[in-house]
Write a protein that holds these residues in place. Structure first.
Motif, PDB file in Angstrom:
ATOM      1  N   UNK A 175      26.092  20.740 -40.280  1.00 34.13           N
ATOM      2  CA  UNK A 175      27.045  20.966 -39.180  1.00 34.13           C
ATOM      3  C   UNK A 175      28.344  21.568 -39.719  1.00 34.13           C
TER       4      UNK A 175
ATOM      5  N   UNK B 162      25.381  23.803 -33.722  1.00 32.12           N
ATOM      6  CA  UNK B 162      25.586  22.374 -33.478  1.00 32.12           C
ATOM      7  C   UNK B 162      24.438  21.830 -32.633  1.00 32.12           C
ATOM      8  N   UNK B 163      23.852  20.716 -33.080  1.00 32.98           N
ATOM      9  CA  UNK B 163      22.704  20.145 -32.362  1.00 32.98           C
ATOM     10  C   UNK B 163      23.073  19.786 -30.926  1.00 32.98           C
ATOM     11  N   UNK B 164      24.298  19.293 -30.733  1.00 31.41           N
ATOM     12  CA  UNK B 164      24.681  18.868 -29.400  1.00 31.41           C
ATOM     13  C   UNK B 164      25.389  19.940 -28.596  1.00 31.41           C
ATOM     14  N   UNK B 165      25.756  21.036 -29.215  1.00 36.70           N
ATOM     15  CA  UNK B 165      26.616  22.008 -28.538  1.00 36.70           C
ATOM     16  C   UNK B 165      26.182  23.439 -28.847  1.00 36.70           C
TER      17      UNK B 165
ATOM     18  N   UNK C  26      17.394  15.009 -37.040  1.00 37.07           N
ATOM     19  CA  UNK C  26      18.788  15.426 -36.864  1.00 37.07           C
ATOM     20  C   UNK C  26      19.227  16.315 -38.009  1.00 37.07           C
ATOM     21  N   UNK C  27      20.024  17.340 -37.754  1.00 40.29           N
ATOM     22  CA  UNK C  27      20.674  18.037 -38.859  1.00 40.29           C
ATOM     23  C   UNK C  27      21.696  17.107 -39.529  1.00 40.29           C
TER      24      UNK C  27
ATOM     25  N   UNK D 292      30.767  29.237 -24.443  1.00 38.90           N
ATOM     26  CA  UNK D 292      29.966  28.836 -25.607  1.00 38.90           C
ATOM     27  C   UNK D 292      29.074  29.993 -26.080  1.00 38.90           C
TER      28      UNK D 292
ATOM     29  N   UNK E 297      14.881  21.664 -24.533  1.00 43.08           N
ATOM     30  CA  UNK E 297      14.071  20.650 -23.851  1.00 43.08           C
ATOM     31  C   UNK E 297      14.354  20.674 -22.345  1.00 43.08           C
TER      32      UNK E 297
ATOM     33  N   UNK F 173      20.094  24.651 -31.648  1.00 44.09           N
ATOM     34  CA  UNK F 173      20.427  23.246 -31.918  1.00 44.09           C
ATOM     35  C   UNK F 173      20.375  22.926 -33.399  1.00 44.09           C
ATOM     36  N   UNK F 174      19.482  23.597 -34.139  1.00 42.62           N
ATOM     37  CA  UNK F 174      19.397  23.367 -35.574  1.00 42.62           C
ATOM     38  C   UNK F 174      19.807  24.626 -36.336  1.00 42.62           C
TER      39      UNK F 174
ATOM     40  N   UNK G 231      22.689  23.805 -23.358  1.00 34.08           N
ATOM     41  CA  UNK G 231      22.655  23.413 -24.777  1.00 34.08           C
ATOM     42  C   UNK G 231      21.325  22.819 -25.218  1.00 34.08           C
ATOM     43  N   UNK G 232      20.296  22.883 -24.372  1.00 37.93           N
ATOM     44  CA  UNK G 232      19.071  22.153 -24.699  1.00 37.93           C
ATOM     45  C   UNK G 232      17.835  22.922 -24.254  1.00 37.93           C
TER      46      UNK G 232
END
Lengths: 428, 428
Positions: free
Chosen positions: B44, B260-263, B38-39, B293, B102, B256-257, B99-100
């Protein structure tokens, strides 16, 4: 507007009049696109404060989750609570997705194909000839998922209170390859009807030959009312639980037509078992959806009352558009017997039926006037309307002024197409 | 910190010393989670201005697209241009996702399984025993996709300059069921190595028995350098094109890194043919990703230089953390011969190798001290490290102070585990 009505008394004069009017419209150089159910810029303006939300120091959810970082795959509790109120489904049975409910539907179908639904059902790819029931006319993007993924489509007539349940019960009851059905239960796309309580009850109670039958309940217009006293949709999740078929419904919704069409929030809701299944499958796909956008929506709505207040503003913008189309159609086609159209109490579409064999021609004639309509046949599997009579009208995006012109053009094109089919003489 | 080093001269005194230190640490009541990459909150914070972007009146892209509405499935041209610069792949060969990254990988695998890749290849579900090559140690979430979707995993050793290409060429060259390989080519998860130019070249040039073989090139750490003079990764898309295998690589990246990792924003990039394939499949899934976004990220970065300037701030936060882990490991384990660890020049992980058969025990001992590590074996298919020796260290999320404690605890646990394996006497 000059009234060019259906004139059955003097067909020759009528023909001359409508073809002159058609030529005038062609010379007017219209350029109006009403092919898709887009919200209008005025509707998007309603929530422009989202563009600066949640605000520079605001990133903690109620439970102190840092919304900027990874995690929380099911979505923020307070937003699940809000959708819970909107849909009448418990917060722990709500999953927040990304910006598209269509994506969540596509995901459910691919998970079902590759893994099966629930804990023990085989993957649908193992079912020879897996099929979905497709109420028609219906939503083209639902049918396109089936077409893309090789799922057989069985059309079922849409009636005024929902799909023809005699046929649904018969088809789902005897063929174990029938795995699901597509439904837009409130303000159905495109006919605008709302499923009657007894239809919802029959969906919940019916026997299905496939134990893993799923209702794809796309409640896209759950709060998208055009009247102040809107019809109420019965709760499919409660009804299915009551009848011992808790895992039957997959419910979908989104804020695409509440906040921003491209940047809203999508939702999946179902039984506890189905939510566990969905989360189990989804964990391989994502570490979690965009929680900052979730927070943004919580700050905007505050609560369910805030969401419903916003919908009243949408109604104020949209209701006059639906009224305008009806007025123009009534003026030009009313009483003619050559067309009928719906007057929905909500949703995004008007469904226009013209005489059999005329829909494609109306769309083509309109195209030549500069009016882009949804392709005739789109609301049917493979884009094929067997009677070639249905046209989906999408009045939301364009201004009332443009809508008046477009509706007149569609009505004139309908009159021309009907006259052509009678006279066997093409307008152009 | 008291130095509890490996002591081979006096094993009895050594044993007493390390076990006393272990007991002290246990009494300290630590509670530190370094299981995932995680960052940190400080990272962030670097982009908190995103939380109020793009701003209340800012919703038009450069081409006047209203980012609030539906549409533009490939993503805003200016953001594709920015990623184009970052990845060295033409803008028209870049697709913006949600946002991913993956999710985009999972999507590509499911599309390949159900529809095949390219225009004419059969769906992978039709291939009995379809397989992926899995360089090990590698990224657990890659392997989990294979496990979930029933794709056989063939481990290939990861060397200091990339996967063992003799094995890759041999396995991909003779077995048409081998459909792909997972790669994190720059700062590989978890070993931190960067694929050498000659490795990239061999990937591009090699013959594959499967005509529809795909390299899943997860360039997650493309700009995530820990030094000022970072290694350069060769361009896989250019190399494959040059060797006549244009459609071989699927490239993935994300912010993500970076933001924002989630956004953040995820990206798919590939040949023109693969982009056409991906968009064709994806049109059934979504009307378009979140363009607001996208606009937010354009406003933040402004251009590629802005993005790279931001990465320098990340480096300033992260480099001391990697240095601290190395210092502690060196102080406690250096020269002991019982452990070796990587000193990556970028990325998010340090890979620690302990003696064979000890990794699970180290993780368990650490757990009892309140230190949560990535489960031993996670970087291997099915979570099974055949030598039980690899531990992934994720130093990014926690503070340097906590990191010093956690690294000491891991080192002490390593010494205890090794001593236990020699003495056959458990510490607890």
């Amino acid at each position: 507007m000059e009234l060019i009505r259906w004139n059955s008394v003097d067909p020759v004069a009528h023909r001359k009049q409508i073809r002159e009017r058609y030529d005038e419209l062609r010379k007017a150089g219209l350029k109006i696109n009403m092919a898709r159910g887009l919200p209008s810029p005025e509707q998007l303006d309603l929530v422009d404060e989202l563009l600066a939300m949640p605000g520079r120091t605001d990133y903690l959810a109620a439970d102190r989750t840092d919304c900027r970082n990874y995690g929380n795959p099911q979505g923020l509790a307070e937003l699940r609570g809000l959708f819970s109120g909107m849909l009448g489904i418990a917060p722990n049975q709500v999953v927040i997705g990304e910006n598209s409910s269509l994506s969540l539907m596509h995901e459910c179908v691919t998970y079902a194909l590759l893994k099966g639904v629930g804990d023990s059902s085989p993957p649908w790819v193992k079912t020879a000839d897996a099929a979905f029931l497709c109420p028609v006319p219906g939503y083209d993007r639902h049918f396109a998922i089936c077409q893309e993924l090789g799922i057989r489509m069985i059309p079922v007539p849409m009636l005024d209170d929902g799909p023809d349940m005699d046929q649904v019960e018969s088809l789902a009851g005897k063929d174990p390859a029938v795995k699901g059905i597509w439904c837009v239960p409130k303000y159905s796309n495109p006919t605008g009807i709302v499923y009657a309580d007894r239809v919802v009850e029959r969906f919940a109670a019916m026997n299905t030959a496939a134990a893993d039958f799923r209702i794809f309940w796309d409640n896209a217009y759950a709060v998208h009312d055009l009247t102040e006293d809107p019809p109420q949709l019965a709760n499919i999740v409660d009804a299915c639980l009551r009848h011992g078929h808790a895992d039957r419904p997959f419910v979908f919704a989104s804020t695409s037509k509440i906040t921003f069409a491209g940047a809203g929030i999508a939702v999946f809701a179902s039984s506890e078992g189905n939510v566990a299944w969905f989360m189990k499958r989804r964990q391989y796909r994502t570490i979690g959806p965009d929680k900052v956008n979730q927070l943004r929506h919580i700050r905007l709505f505050r609560d369910e009352a805030g969401l419903r207040a916003l919908m009243a503003h949408h109604r104020a913008i949209l209701a006059p558009k639906f009224t305008k189309v009806h007025e123009v159609f009534e003026a030009l086609l009313g009483g003619s017997g050559v067309a009928k159209w719906t007057q929905p109490k909500g949703g995004y579409f008007i469904s226009l039926d013209v005489p059999d064999g005329c829909a494609r021609r109306v769309v083509e004639l309109a195209r030549q006037l500069g009016i882009t309509l949804t392709p005739a046949g789109a609301p049917f599997p493979f884009g094929q309307d067997p009677r070639d009579r249905n046209i989906r009208i999408a009045p939301t995006f364009i201004s009332v002024e443009d809508l008046a012109k477009a509706a007149e053009a569609v009505a004139v094109c309908t009159l021309v197409a009907v006259d052509e089919s009678v006279s066997k003489e093409r307008c152009l």
